[in-house]
Motif scaffolding. Structure first.
Motif, PDB file in Angstrom:
ATOM      1  N   LEU A 457      -8.539   2.528   8.785  1.00  0.00           N
ATOM      2  CA  LEU A 457      -8.949   3.854   9.257  1.00  0.00           C
ATOM      3  C   LEU A 457      -9.910   3.763  10.441  1.00  0.00           C
ATOM      4  CD1 LEU A 457      -9.493   5.761   5.887  1.00  0.00           C
ATOM      5  CD2 LEU A 457      -7.750   6.254   7.615  1.00  0.00           C
ATOM      6  N   THR A 458     -10.672   2.668  10.510  1.00  0.00           N
ATOM      7  CA  THR A 458     -11.630   2.516  11.612  1.00  0.00           C
ATOM      8  C   THR A 458     -11.040   1.747  12.786  1.00  0.00           C
ATOM      9  OG1 THR A 458     -12.542   0.562  10.475  1.00  0.00           O
ATOM     10  CG2 THR A 458     -13.658   2.675  10.122  1.00  0.00           C
ATOM     11  N   GLY A 459      -9.685   1.627  12.826  1.00  0.00           N
ATOM     12  CA  GLY A 459      -9.031   1.086  14.008  1.00  0.00           C
ATOM     13  C   GLY A 459      -8.711  -0.394  13.979  1.00  0.00           C
ATOM     14  N   HIS A 460      -8.778  -1.013  12.802  1.00  0.00           N
ATOM     15  CA  HIS A 460      -8.463  -2.434  12.702  1.00  0.00           C
ATOM     16  C   HIS A 460      -7.035  -2.649  12.212  1.00  0.00           C
ATOM     17  CE1 HIS A 460     -12.912  -2.310  12.296  1.00  0.00           C
ATOM     18  NE2 HIS A 460     -12.844  -3.389  13.060  1.00  0.00           N
ATOM     19  N   LYS A 461      -6.508  -3.804  12.529  1.00  0.00           N
ATOM     20  CA  LYS A 461      -5.232  -4.239  11.950  1.00  0.00           C
ATOM     21  C   LYS A 461      -5.566  -5.158  10.780  1.00  0.00           C
ATOM     22  CE  LYS A 461      -1.982  -5.345  14.744  1.00  0.00           C
ATOM     23  NZ  LYS A 461      -1.166  -6.062  15.746  1.00  0.00           N
ATOM     24  N   VAL A 462      -4.970  -4.905   9.623  1.00  0.00           N
ATOM     25  CA  VAL A 462      -5.283  -5.660   8.402  1.00  0.00           C
ATOM     26  C   VAL A 462      -4.007  -6.295   7.858  1.00  0.00           C
ATOM     27  CG1 VAL A 462      -6.262  -5.562   6.081  1.00  0.00           C
ATOM     28  CG2 VAL A 462      -7.136  -4.026   7.865  1.00  0.00           C
ATOM     29  N   LEU A 463      -4.062  -7.614   7.610  1.00  0.00           N
ATOM     30  CA  LEU A 463      -2.957  -8.324   6.982  1.00  0.00           C
ATOM     31  C   LEU A 463      -3.439  -8.867   5.642  1.00  0.00           C
ATOM     32  CD1 LEU A 463      -2.323  -8.549  10.162  1.00  0.00           C
ATOM     33  CD2 LEU A 463      -0.861 -10.454   9.511  1.00  0.00           C
ATOM     34  N   THR A 464      -2.621  -8.702   4.612  1.00  0.00           N
ATOM     35  CA  THR A 464      -3.020  -9.194   3.295  1.00  0.00           C
ATOM     36  C   THR A 464      -1.786  -9.404   2.416  1.00  0.00           C
ATOM     37  OG1 THR A 464      -4.478  -8.803   1.397  1.00  0.00           O
ATOM     38  CG2 THR A 464      -3.330  -6.884   2.309  1.00  0.00           C
ATOM     39  N   THR A 465      -1.988 -10.070   1.273  1.00  0.00           N
ATOM     40  CA  THR A 465      -0.891 -10.280   0.319  1.00  0.00           C
ATOM     41  C   THR A 465      -1.177  -9.508  -0.959  1.00  0.00           C
ATOM     42  OG1 THR A 465      -1.861 -12.248  -0.745  1.00  0.00           O
ATOM     43  CG2 THR A 465      -0.535 -12.603   1.254  1.00  0.00           C
ATOM     44  N   PHE A 466      -0.105  -9.331  -1.743  1.00  0.00           N
ATOM     45  CA  PHE A 466      -0.162  -8.445  -2.891  1.00  0.00           C
ATOM     46  C   PHE A 466       0.851  -8.953  -3.913  1.00  0.00           C
ATOM     47  CE2 PHE A 466      -0.498  -3.542  -3.641  1.00  0.00           C
ATOM     48  CZ  PHE A 466      -1.613  -3.756  -4.426  1.00  0.00           C
ATOM     49  N   HIS A 467       0.560  -8.843  -5.199  1.00  0.00           N
ATOM     50  CA  HIS A 467       1.517  -9.261  -6.231  1.00  0.00           C
ATOM     51  C   HIS A 467       2.289  -8.041  -6.738  1.00  0.00           C
ATOM     52  CE1 HIS A 467      -0.935 -12.922  -6.285  1.00  0.00           C
ATOM     53  NE2 HIS A 467       0.077 -13.501  -6.905  1.00  0.00           N
ATOM     54  N   THR A 468       3.488  -7.815  -6.215  1.00  0.00           N
ATOM     55  CA  THR A 468       4.351  -6.739  -6.714  1.00  0.00           C
ATOM     56  C   THR A 468       5.806  -7.193  -6.698  1.00  0.00           C
ATOM     57  OG1 THR A 468       4.668  -5.741  -4.523  1.00  0.00           O
ATOM     58  CG2 THR A 468       2.806  -4.951  -5.825  1.00  0.00           C
ATOM     59  N   GLU A 469       6.645  -6.446  -7.366  1.00  0.00           N
ATOM     60  CA  GLU A 469       8.064  -6.796  -7.509  1.00  0.00           C
ATOM     61  C   GLU A 469       8.834  -6.668  -6.204  1.00  0.00           C
ATOM     62  OE1 GLU A 469      11.727  -7.441  -9.919  1.00  0.00           O
ATOM     63  OE2 GLU A 469       9.633  -7.999 -10.044  1.00  0.00           O
ATOM     64  N   ASP A 470       8.608  -5.556  -5.485  1.00  0.00           N
ATOM     65  CA  ASP A 470       9.338  -5.332  -4.237  1.00  0.00           C
ATOM     66  C   ASP A 470       8.478  -4.471  -3.310  1.00  0.00           C
ATOM     67  OD1 ASP A 470       9.511  -2.759  -5.292  1.00  0.00           O
ATOM     68  OD2 ASP A 470      11.569  -3.028  -5.990  1.00  0.00           O
ATOM     69  N   SER A 471       9.056  -4.036  -2.196  1.00  0.00           N
ATOM     70  CA  SER A 471       8.278  -3.284  -1.207  1.00  0.00           C
ATOM     71  C   SER A 471       7.844  -1.912  -1.737  1.00  0.00           C
ATOM     72  CB  SER A 471       9.091  -3.121   0.075  1.00  0.00           C
ATOM     73  OG  SER A 471      10.321  -2.468  -0.191  1.00  0.00           O
ATOM     74  N   ILE A 472       8.742  -1.219  -2.408  1.00  0.00           N
ATOM     75  CA  ILE A 472       8.388   0.102  -2.951  1.00  0.00           C
ATOM     76  C   ILE A 472       7.302  -0.054  -4.013  1.00  0.00           C
ATOM     77  CG2 ILE A 472       9.260   2.205  -4.019  1.00  0.00           C
ATOM     78  CD1 ILE A 472      10.467   1.540  -1.255  1.00  0.00           C
ATOM     79  N   GLY A 473       7.404  -1.135  -4.803  1.00  0.00           N
ATOM     80  CA  GLY A 473       6.389  -1.407  -5.825  1.00  0.00           C
ATOM     81  C   GLY A 473       5.010  -1.592  -5.232  1.00  0.00           C
ATOM     82  N   GLY A 474       4.937  -2.094  -3.987  1.00  0.00           N
ATOM     83  CA  GLY A 474       3.654  -2.263  -3.319  1.00  0.00           C
ATOM     84  C   GLY A 474       2.965  -0.934  -3.087  1.00  0.00           C
ATOM     85  N   LEU A 475       3.742   0.076  -2.667  1.00  0.00           N
ATOM     86  CA  LEU A 475       3.173   1.414  -2.461  1.00  0.00           C
ATOM     87  C   LEU A 475       2.670   2.000  -3.771  1.00  0.00           C
ATOM     88  CD1 LEU A 475       5.817   3.006  -0.052  1.00  0.00           C
ATOM     89  CD2 LEU A 475       3.490   2.316   0.538  1.00  0.00           C
ATOM     90  N   LEU A 476       3.490   1.898  -4.814  1.00  0.00           N
ATOM     91  CA  LEU A 476       3.136   2.501  -6.097  1.00  0.00           C
ATOM     92  C   LEU A 476       1.956   1.786  -6.754  1.00  0.00           C
ATOM     93  CD1 LEU A 476       6.691   3.274  -7.502  1.00  0.00           C
ATOM     94  CD2 LEU A 476       5.176   4.699  -6.137  1.00  0.00           C
ATOM     95  N   ARG A 477       1.836   0.476  -6.508  1.00  0.00           N
ATOM     96  CA  ARG A 477       0.700  -0.270  -7.065  1.00  0.00           C
ATOM     97  C   ARG A 477      -0.609   0.201  -6.440  1.00  0.00           C
ATOM     98  NH1 ARG A 477      -0.788  -5.819  -8.041  1.00  0.00           N
ATOM     99  NH2 ARG A 477      -2.693  -5.621  -9.279  1.00  0.00           N
ATOM    100  N   LEU A 478      -0.597   0.512  -5.157  1.00  0.00           N
ATOM    101  CA  LEU A 478      -1.796   1.045  -4.506  1.00  0.00           C
ATOM    102  C   LEU A 478      -2.186   2.390  -5.123  1.00  0.00           C
ATOM    103  CD1 LEU A 478      -1.109   0.209  -0.747  1.00  0.00           C
ATOM    104  CD2 LEU A 478      -2.852  -0.819  -2.214  1.00  0.00           C
ATOM    105  N   VAL A 479      -1.170   3.216  -5.385  1.00  0.00           N
ATOM    106  CA  VAL A 479      -1.425   4.511  -6.035  1.00  0.00           C
ATOM    107  C   VAL A 479      -2.033   4.281  -7.417  1.00  0.00           C
ATOM    108  CG1 VAL A 479      -0.366   6.601  -6.971  1.00  0.00           C
ATOM    109  CG2 VAL A 479       0.412   5.674  -4.772  1.00  0.00           C
ATOM    110  N   ASP A 480      -1.462   3.318  -8.157  1.00  0.00           N
ATOM    111  CA  ASP A 480      -1.940   3.005  -9.502  1.00  0.00           C
ATOM    112  C   ASP A 480      -3.375   2.482  -9.485  1.00  0.00           C
ATOM    113  OD1 ASP A 480      -1.376   2.674 -12.370  1.00  0.00           O
ATOM    114  OD2 ASP A 480      -1.598   0.527 -11.963  1.00  0.00           O
ATOM    115  N   MET A 481      -3.778   1.840  -8.383  1.00  0.00           N
ATOM    116  CA  MET A 481      -5.153   1.328  -8.243  1.00  0.00           C
ATOM    117  C   MET A 481      -6.158   2.443  -7.971  1.00  0.00           C
ATOM    118  SD  MET A 481      -4.911  -2.200  -6.061  1.00  0.00           S
ATOM    119  CE  MET A 481      -4.656  -3.775  -6.887  1.00  0.00           C
ATOM    120  N   GLY A 482      -5.644   3.649  -7.716  1.00  0.00           N
ATOM    121  CA  GLY A 482      -6.542   4.773  -7.484  1.00  0.00           C
ATOM    122  C   GLY A 482      -6.783   5.091  -6.021  1.00  0.00           C
ATOM    123  N   ILE A 483      -5.997   4.489  -5.117  1.00  0.00           N
ATOM    124  CA  ILE A 483      -6.109   4.824  -3.696  1.00  0.00           C
ATOM    125  C   ILE A 483      -5.348   6.130  -3.455  1.00  0.00           C
ATOM    126  CG2 ILE A 483      -5.731   4.011  -1.335  1.00  0.00           C
ATOM    127  CD1 ILE A 483      -7.612   2.246  -2.983  1.00  0.00           C
TER     128      ILE A 483
END
Length: 632
Positions: A457-483
């Motif tokens: 949000l403050t203008g940076h590019k962020v790269l990171t890894t995540f443990h999820t089943e697939d790409s759609i699961g990555g979005l839903l996991r963020l939602v589940d984390m409370g974001i």
């Protein structure tokens, strides 16, 4: 029909007289290198005054990989003379080989291996390893605690010392023999004749054989306080894992022995068994190396150590787990050397690669997630992306646990809570370093996810890894984390899901007809099944009978657009988000990438069915080829 040595020498005049010329001829005959490649390497060799092997020059030119060289040495080991084999394996230099050959000419009746040892250029354990590579025989460890004393008493110490041979175990029909001279067929035949059993021959270091026999002779074949050879067993175990390119070593206590298995290409392969008493000492030494409590065998423990093995620096992450038969130990191997892969070397299809570079990595701000289970190659892809973005005009800063590869030009931080560098503290400090690109080793929890989102949000590019089943699961996991969904939709640029899948062994690759049901389940219709040629490996020494050798990656790239962001804000289901993504972003699933790689001849339908998450696809083979950036 392969070319004869004479015909190869005609194609490349004088090749047989060049240092490493024999191996160069093998490269031509196996179709690994062209005549033009070898001629070029020979010209370079001549300019260098014949101070390097042709294979060394080819590797420096990027024409030959070390793994391909090792594979061919194993395949053609019996065709090499021992001296050149030891040199090709990198145990001695070319100059040392030439010195040994000069001494051999003046010492009739001696073997080149013995002379190289006398000159102090090689240890007998390395000589035994070279023999193992040459003859395709297993390397074994013997001592008085691991042999059958009753069987030993059948033969005189003089006989065993003369022939450097020890029969150490037997069953009703077979006798296991360890020898430092495996070509001594008369001695092997004599043991078979006396016991009326078939010999199973393995190779042992000469010093191990002589040490065992000296102890046996000194005590009259009675119990003896054995010289501890645990260090040698540990070193050999670590070296073997590096040579086999294993990702993990498993030391597993069983009821009567301890099993050693390596994870090769994602699958566990049984390597050897150790007597329980010897295994306990091996376990204790490894616990000392990684600073675990050696006196406590009732508690699960974690540790790590770093070691250079076979000129490769390796970090070992070690974990013990207490079982009913004792401590089970697993060691994860993290190679610090060997370089990082470029973005073009991570097995992405051309169409997906172009989208990943231009629609994800080149976007100025936002979060890029690389997802997948443990051992799916996420870290390699993350570093490849960092390498692509590493430019003189950008400040890249990382927080990792631990730093696995050193990348010149970027600021890397390894977590160390004992030194006051906790994950949370490092994340806060990192934001005050004026970065352009932030790399977070892994999104662990809600706090880490919030830092990534706030940085974007403050203008940076962020790269990171995540443990999820697939790409759609990555979005839903963020939602589940409370974001909040509006934060996710406004900051996440793309999600790349991936898996590692085994490739067909090139040595035993044959055409076959896949199981129709499994082929249909991964999206191959009956017409494609009839009109295409499919391949599998039948199993050989190179692939340990599995039919697979090496791995490649499957990728699923989701680049968020307005339709996907709206679906996320409307809290649509995973199935609905996937349908919208496929229709509006040309999302190709992991299963579809697997289907593509099957049709390209890289892997099998059974392997894709085993690895890739299930996803239904209505796309035709032609559509998949087009989206992959290939013409069918």
């Amino acid at each position: 029909m392969p070319d004869s040595p004479l015909s190869v020498d005609v194609a490349v005049p004088g090749l047989s007289d060049c240092p490493g010329g024999h191996f160069a001829a093998i490269l031509i005959r196996d179709g690994v290198m062209t005549v033009a490649d070898i001629k070029k390497a020979k010209r370079v060799q001549e300019k260098l005054g014949s101070s390097k092997l042709i294979s060394t020059i080819l590797m420096e030119l990027g024409k030959l990989t070390e793994s391909e060289q090792r594979r061919l040495i194993r395949k053609h080991g019996k065709d090499f003379r021992m001296g050149e084999l030891i040199c090709e394996l990198g145990y001695i230099t070319l100059q040392q080989l030439q010195e040994a050959e000069q001494k051999l000419a003046a010492s009739p009746g001696k073997r080149i291996g013995a002379i190289i040892r006398e000159l102090g250029y090689i240890e007998d354990r390395q000589l035994a390893q070279a023999l193992s590579e040459q003859l395709g025989m297993p390397l074994t460890h013997i001592d008085l605690d691991t042999v059958d004393r009753r069987l030993l008493s059948t033969f005189s110490v003089k006989f065993m010392r003369t022939h450097l041979i020890v029969p150490y175990e037997s069953s009703e029909t077979k006798v296991s023999i360890a020898t430092a001279n495996p070509l001594n067929n008369p001695a092997i035949a004599e043991i078979e004749a006396r016991l009326q059993k078939k010999a199973v021959v393995s190779i042992a270091a000469e010093s191990a054989v002589l040490s065992l026999l000296s102890n046996l002779e000194a005590t009259g074949n009675k119990a003896v306080e054995q010289k501890d050879q645990v260090a040698e067993v540990v070193d050999s175990l670590l070296l073997s894992a590096i040579r086999d390119n294993a990702s993990d070593i498993h030391i597993e206590p069983m009821e009567r022995s301890t099993r050693i298995r390596f994870r090769l290409d994602g699958v566990l392969i049984h390597k050897m068994d150790l007597p329980s008493e010897l295994a306990q000492r091996v376990l204790a030494r490894l616990k000392v190396l990684c600073e675990m409590d050696i006196s406590d065998s009732r508690r699960h423990q974690d540790g790590r150590f770093r070691r250079e093995v076979g000129n490769v620096r390796v970090d070992y992450r070690v974990s013990t787990y207490v079982t009913v038969y004792g401590e089970n130990m697993v060691m994860r191997l993290l190679r610090s050397s060997g370089g990082i892969k470029s973005i073009e070397q991570i097995s992405m299809s051309s169409g997906v690669l172009e989208r990943f570079k231009h629609e994800a990595l080149d976007v100025p701000t936002g979060v890029i997630l690389i997802t997948g289970p443990t051992g799916s190659g996420k870290t390699s892809t993350l570093y490849a992306a960092v390498d692509y973005l590493n430019r003189p005009t950008s400040k890249i800063i990382t927080v990792e646990d631990p730093v696995e590869y050193i990348v010149p030009g970027i600021m890397q931080c390894s977590i160390d809570p004992a030194a006051g560098r906790s994950f949370d503290h490092s994340l806060k400090a990192m934001m005050r370093q004026d970065p352009d690109i932030i790399v977070i080793g892994e999104v662990r929890d809600r706090a880490t996810a919030q830092v990534a989102v706030q940085a974007a949000l403050t203008g940076h590019k962020v790269l990171t890894t995540f443990h999820t089943e697939d790409s759609i699961g990555g979005l839903l996991r963020l939602v589940d984390m409370g974001i909040e969904t509006f934060l996710i939709s406004s900051t996440v640029v793309s999600i790349l899901a991936q898996r590692l899948i085994r490739t067909i062994c090139p040595e035993c690759r044959q055409a076959y007809m896949p199981n129709r049901r499994i082929a249909n389940l991964i999206g191959i219709d009956d017409e494609t099944l009839r009109n295409r040629t499919f391949y599998r490996g039948t199993g050989c020494g190179t692939c340990y009978g599995t039919g697979y050798h090496g791995r490649t990656a499957l990728h699923e790239l989701l680049v968020l657009n307005e339709a996907v962001r709206d679906a996320l804000l409307e809290n649509k289901t995973s199935h609905e988000v996937r349908l919208i993504s496929c229709e509006s972003t040309d999302l190709l699933s992991l299963m579809e990438d697997g289907l593509f790689k099957v049709l390209q001849g890289y892997t099998t339908v059974e392997e894709v069915y085993r690895i890739a998450p299930r996803s239904l696809s209505s796309r035709s083979v032609e559509d998949i080829y087009k989206l992959m950036g290939h013409e069918d």
